[in-house]
Design an enzyme around this catalytic site. Structure first.
Site, PDB file in Angstrom:
ATOM      1  N   CYS A 232     -94.306 -23.009 -21.039  1.00 15.31           N
ATOM      2  CA  CYS A 232     -95.219 -23.599 -22.023  1.00 15.31           C
ATOM      3  C   CYS A 232     -95.929 -22.517 -22.827  1.00 15.31           C
ATOM      4  O   CYS A 232     -96.565 -22.810 -23.836  1.00 15.31           O
ATOM      5  CB  CYS A 232     -96.232 -24.511 -21.352  1.00 15.31           C
TER       6      CYS A 232
ATOM      7  N   CYS B 246    -100.552 -26.998 -14.921  1.00 15.92           N
ATOM      8  CA  CYS B 246    -101.682 -26.257 -15.492  1.00 15.92           C
ATOM      9  C   CYS B 246    -102.656 -25.844 -14.381  1.00 15.92           C
ATOM     10  O   CYS B 246    -103.240 -24.756 -14.425  1.00 15.92           O
ATOM     11  CB  CYS B 246    -102.401 -27.094 -16.535  1.00 15.92           C
TER      12      CYS B 246
HETATM   13 FE1  FES Z   1     -98.823 -25.172 -19.648  1.00  9.08          FE
HETATM   14 FE2  FES Z   1    -100.965 -26.637 -19.630  1.00  9.08          FE
HETATM   15  S1  FES Z   1     -99.172 -27.004 -20.746  1.00  9.08           S
HETATM   16  S2  FES Z   1    -100.683 -24.710 -18.709  1.00  9.08           S
END
Ligand code: FES
Length: 146
Positions: free
Chosen positions: A33, A104
Site C-alpha cells: 500500500c 494498518c
Molecule cells: Fe496500508 Fe493502511 S492502507 S497501512
C-alpha cells in the site's frame, strides 16, 4: 464503517511528531500500500519505562489512527509491557477496524517493535520476546490469518 474512536484518532491524532535524541526509533512500511510509519520512544534507562512516544505516519487514515492509539498505549509502560501492545490490542482499543484495514494495525505493532529493537541495540541489551522487526511487513501479511 469506522468506529467513533478510529475517526477521533484519525482527525485528532495524539503524539504526532518527533523526539529529539530518542532512545529508540523504528520505521516500517508496507510495500503493497506504500504506507510508512515511524515511531520514536523516550525510555527511562533505569526503570525501562517509556516516558514519551511520538510518531510520524505517511499513510491511510487507519494507519494514522492505529499509530496514535499505539503511542497512547505504550506510554507509561515498561519495554516488556509494551511488547504486549499487539495489533489486536490496538484494534480493540479503537473498537475495531474493517477487515481490509487490519494490516494498518500491524504496521503500528511492528513500528513499536522496531523502535524497541533500536533501543535494545543502542544499549546492548536484549528484550525478552522481541524479535528482529521487518522493515516491510507486506510479505508477512500474506501468510497471516486474521
Ligand atoms: Fe496500508 Fe493502511 S492502507 S497501512
Amino acid at each position: 464503517m469506522y468506529s467513533e474512536k478510529v475517526m477521533d484518532h484519525f482527525q485528532n491524532p495524539r503524539n504526532v511528531g518527533e523526539i529529539e535524541e530518542a532512545s529508540g526509533v523504528g520505521t516500517v512500511g508496507n510495500a503493497k500500500c506504500g504506507d510508512i510509519m515511524r515511531m520514536y520512544l523516550d525510555i527511562d534507562e533505569e526503570t525501562q519505562i517509556i516516558r514519551e512516544a511520538k510518531f510520524k505516519t505517511f499513510g491511510c487514515g487507519a494507519a494514522v489512527a492505529t499509530s496514535s492509539m499505539a503511542t497512547e498505549l505504550v506510554k507509561g509502560k515498561t519495554v516488556e509491557e509494551a511488547l504486549k501492545v499487539t495489533n489486536k490490542a490496538v484494534m480493540e482499543a479503537l473498537d475495531g477496524l474493517p477487515p481490509v484495514k487490519v494490516h494498518c494495525s500491524l504496521l503500528a505493532e511492528e513500528a513499536i517493535h522496531a523502535a524497541l529493537w533500536d533501543y535494545a541495540e543502542k544499549h546492548h541489551i536484549k528484550i525478552e520476546g522481541l524479535q528482529k522487526p521487518k522493515s516491510d511487513i507486506s510479505e508477512e501479511e500474506e501468510n497471516e490469518e486474521w
